[in-house]
Design a protein around this motif. Structure first.
Motif, mmCIF file in Angstrom:
data_model
loop_
_atom_site.group_PDB
_atom_site.id
_atom_site.type_symbol
_atom_site.label_atom_id
_atom_site.label_comp_id
_atom_site.label_asym_id
_atom_site.label_seq_id
_atom_site.Cartn_x
_atom_site.Cartn_y
_atom_site.Cartn_z
ATOM 1 N N VAL A 90 -0.920 -1.534 -4.618
ATOM 2 C CA VAL A 90 -2.381 -2.109 -4.956
ATOM 3 C C VAL A 90 -3.325 -1.384 -4.033
ATOM 4 O O VAL A 90 -4.699 -1.115 -4.184
ATOM 5 C CB VAL A 90 -2.514 -3.499 -4.994
ATOM 6 C CG1 VAL A 90 -1.831 -4.271 -5.936
ATOM 7 C CG2 VAL A 90 -2.310 -4.011 -3.500
ATOM 8 N N LEU A 137 -2.524 9.479 -7.784
ATOM 9 C CA LEU A 137 -2.893 7.989 -7.513
ATOM 10 C C LEU A 137 -2.271 7.358 -8.761
ATOM 11 O O LEU A 137 -2.113 6.115 -8.801
ATOM 12 C CB LEU A 137 -4.301 7.880 -7.531
ATOM 13 C CG LEU A 137 -5.023 8.472 -6.302
ATOM 14 C CD1 LEU A 137 -6.484 8.397 -6.437
ATOM 15 C CD2 LEU A 137 -4.674 7.572 -5.219
ATOM 16 N N ALA A 138 -2.191 7.994 -10.044
ATOM 17 C CA ALA A 138 -1.342 7.445 -11.068
ATOM 18 C C ALA A 138 0.025 7.049 -10.772
ATOM 19 O O ALA A 138 0.267 5.908 -11.146
ATOM 20 C CB ALA A 138 -1.550 8.235 -12.437
ATOM 21 N N THR A 144 0.791 -1.249 0.052
ATOM 22 C CA THR A 144 -0.146 0.026 0.037
ATOM 23 C C THR A 144 0.756 1.246 -0.028
ATOM 24 O O THR A 144 2.121 1.185 0.056
ATOM 25 C CB THR A 144 -1.047 -0.124 1.090
ATOM 26 O OG1 THR A 144 -0.256 0.249 2.359
ATOM 27 C CG2 THR A 144 -1.566 -1.234 1.355
ATOM 28 N N GLU A 179 -10.865 4.087 -6.418
ATOM 29 C CA GLU A 179 -11.081 3.078 -7.002
ATOM 30 C C GLU A 179 -11.256 3.285 -8.826
ATOM 31 O O GLU A 179 -10.773 2.314 -9.509
ATOM 32 C CB GLU A 179 -12.422 2.390 -6.664
ATOM 33 C CG GLU A 179 -12.405 1.682 -5.571
ATOM 34 C CD GLU A 179 -13.816 1.208 -4.894
ATOM 35 O OE1 GLU A 179 -14.774 1.421 -5.274
ATOM 36 O OE2 GLU A 179 -13.904 0.426 -3.776
ATOM 37 N N ALA A 213 -9.089 4.820 -10.080
ATOM 38 C CA ALA A 213 -7.558 4.886 -10.427
ATOM 39 C C ALA A 213 -7.244 3.400 -10.407
ATOM 40 O O ALA A 213 -5.932 3.165 -10.717
ATOM 41 C CB ALA A 213 -6.861 5.611 -9.253
ATOM 42 N N GLY A 214 -8.034 2.526 -10.154
ATOM 43 C CA GLY A 214 -7.468 1.113 -10.172
ATOM 44 C C GLY A 214 -6.839 0.679 -8.866
ATOM 45 O O GLY A 214 -6.214 -0.547 -8.878
ATOM 46 N N LEU A 215 -7.086 1.312 -7.836
ATOM 47 C CA LEU A 215 -6.630 0.906 -6.558
ATOM 48 C C LEU A 215 -7.822 0.728 -5.740
ATOM 49 O O LEU A 215 -9.061 0.929 -5.850
ATOM 50 C CB LEU A 215 -5.816 2.024 -6.109
ATOM 51 C CG LEU A 215 -4.722 2.409 -7.145
ATOM 52 C CD1 LEU A 215 -4.105 3.786 -6.749
ATOM 53 C CD2 LEU A 215 -3.395 1.353 -6.707
ATOM 54 N N ARG A 229 0.109 3.807 -8.549
ATOM 55 C CA ARG A 229 -0.155 2.686 -9.378
ATOM 56 C C ARG A 229 1.291 2.149 -10.156
ATOM 57 O O ARG A 229 1.613 1.155 -10.267
ATOM 58 C CB ARG A 229 -1.411 2.808 -10.366
ATOM 59 C CG ARG A 229 -2.666 2.602 -9.990
ATOM 60 C CD ARG A 229 -3.634 2.262 -11.090
ATOM 61 N NE ARG A 229 -3.385 0.807 -11.368
ATOM 62 C CZ ARG A 229 -3.945 0.160 -12.541
ATOM 63 N NH1 ARG A 229 -4.876 1.061 -13.132
ATOM 64 N NH2 ARG A 229 -3.857 -1.004 -12.999
ATOM 65 N N GLN A 230 1.874 3.355 -10.693
ATOM 66 C CA GLN A 230 3.282 2.777 -11.354
ATOM 67 C C GLN A 230 4.177 2.257 -10.456
ATOM 68 O O GLN A 230 4.987 1.518 -10.801
ATOM 69 C CB GLN A 230 3.464 4.399 -11.889
ATOM 70 C CG GLN A 230 2.811 4.778 -13.051
ATOM 71 C CD GLN A 230 3.040 5.983 -13.672
ATOM 72 O OE1 GLN A 230 4.092 6.749 -13.233
ATOM 73 N NE2 GLN A 230 1.922 6.700 -14.091
#
Length: 392
Positions: free
Chosen positions: A25, A16-17, A4, A53, A55-57, A20-21
């Motif tokens: 998660v 948030l991007a 995290t 969410e 942002a895919g997290l 992810r990079q």
């Protein structure tokens, strides 16, 4: 472990991007614009969760729902603030966020004298200078009774140090010690800080500890009913500051807290850097002893200095055996999985990071630079992969 990342919300320079990079998660965050003790509205939690969410997290841990000073001192409107806290716990649980990290530090949050300490590699780190702190406490703030809290040689060193400091140096130290903390709802100046210290003047360590346990006796049943894991963060640094009581500094403190309210919801955040700043603490032994009650892990390292100072080192290069800590945490995860526990996977985050590479010269939240934490997470991820492959 679930990887995290601490995020301070839409105003955080780290997006948030970027999270992810970095390969994380989960997100560790709070409603920092509502951190004055009011209850968190469900719609505000839902709004923040939707952003994460999208942002895919996932929002894995709340850090933190602010504990108002009135709760810590059990004065004023503390009963109303406790009820607000219960309301926020229930709202967080209803949103499906399983873990709440909190602390019980009086007045201050994490404390450093230097937010830009030069490192040999060319970047900067956070540092606590014990002599500089003494100089501020005794000779600048002039806290009543401060001299009794330090050995004579420390005060002599502080006088010599202060003689070499410019007005801007003193202003920097004061800003770092009492004015600046990330995501705090207010700051102090010298006079307001003295007044706040007076609120704690007659509160002993034993009394403060009992205030913490009294809070837990009310909050833990609510958390357990809601399905929330509470994870207390240790005092940072884990020794007395400004004459204030400190009650989450050592293994014995964690042991007493867990025993005070026996519940699967009452546990700790194993912050290796905070506990590790106290030379008495063996972090591998603590990870082993408290494994069943560790609900969250902050993984960072420190390097002790001879005069009682310390600085935050590389994640794998300090006085803490980080590989040993990771081994104990992964071993605990396997034990929980065999028991079928829903919380088998322990969330962790790379705590703090040096300012390096392209972050040098940029606006960053001290301790929370992007590239330094990315480097730390990559190193810790490598340790986890190696331990999982070769130790079990």
């Amino acid at each position: 472990m679930k990887q995290t990342w601490r995020w301070f919300g839409p105003d955080d320079p780290v997006t948030l991007a970027h999270v992810r990079q970095a390969g994380a998660v989960g997100v560790v965050t709070a409603l920092h614009h509502l951190n004055d003790g009011r209850p968190w509205p469900a719609e505000e939690i839902a709004r923040r969760k939707a952003v994460i969410e999208a942002a895919g997290l996932e929002w894995s841990v709340v850090e933190s729902i602010v504990l108002h000073e009135a709760i810590k001192t059990r004065t004023g409107d503390y009963r109303a603030y406790i009820e607000n806290y219960k309301s926020s716990i229930r709202a967080v649980a209803a949103a499906g966020i399983p873990t709440v990290c909190y602390n019980f530090m009086a007045i201050t949050d994490w404390t450093r004298t230097d937010l830009d300490y030069p490192m040999p590699h060319g970047g900067t780190a956070l540092r606590f200078d014990a002599v500089e702190f003494c100089a501020y406490d005794v000779l600048v703030l002039k806290r009543s009774g401060a001299e009794a809290d330090y050995p004579g040689e420390r005060i002599d060193a502080a006088r010599r140090r202060l003689a070499t400091m410019s007005e801007s140096d003193i202003a920097r130290v004061e800003r770092n010690l009492i004015e600046w903390v990330p995501a705090r709802e207010f700051v102090y100046d010298r006079e307001s800080f003295r007044r706040m210290l007076d609120v704690y003047r007659d509160l002993t360590e034993e009394g403060f500890r009992e205030n913490l346990f009294a809070f837990l006796r009310e909050i833990v049943p609510v958390a357990e009913e809601a399905g929330i894991k509470l994870a207390i963060h240790p005092d940072d640094p884990p020794f007395p500051l400004f004459g204030l009581p400190r009650v989450v500094c050592r293994a014995s403190d964690a042991r007493a807290l867990i025993g005070a309210v026996k519940s699967p919801s009452n546990g700790i955040t194993l912050c290796t850097g905070s506990y590790g700043a106290n030379r008495e603490n063996d972090l591998v032994a603590m990870a082993r002893e408290f494994a069943p009650d560790i609900h969250f892990a902050h993984l960072r390292n420190v390097r002790h200095e001879p005069d009682g100072s310390f600085h935050e080192s590389e994640h794998l290069d300090g006085d803490i055996d980080m590989v040993g800590v990771v081994y104990e945490l992964l071993k605990e995860e396997r034990r929980r999985a065999e028991e079928g526990r829903a919380d088998a996977v322990i969330p962790m985050r790379p705590d703090h990071g040096h300012v390096i590479v392209d972050d040098i010269g940029k606006k960053v939240n001290p301790g929370y630079s992007c590239i330094g934490r990315l480097k730390g997470l990559a190193e810790l991820r490598g340790v986890m992969r190696a331990v999982e492959r070769f130790a079990f």
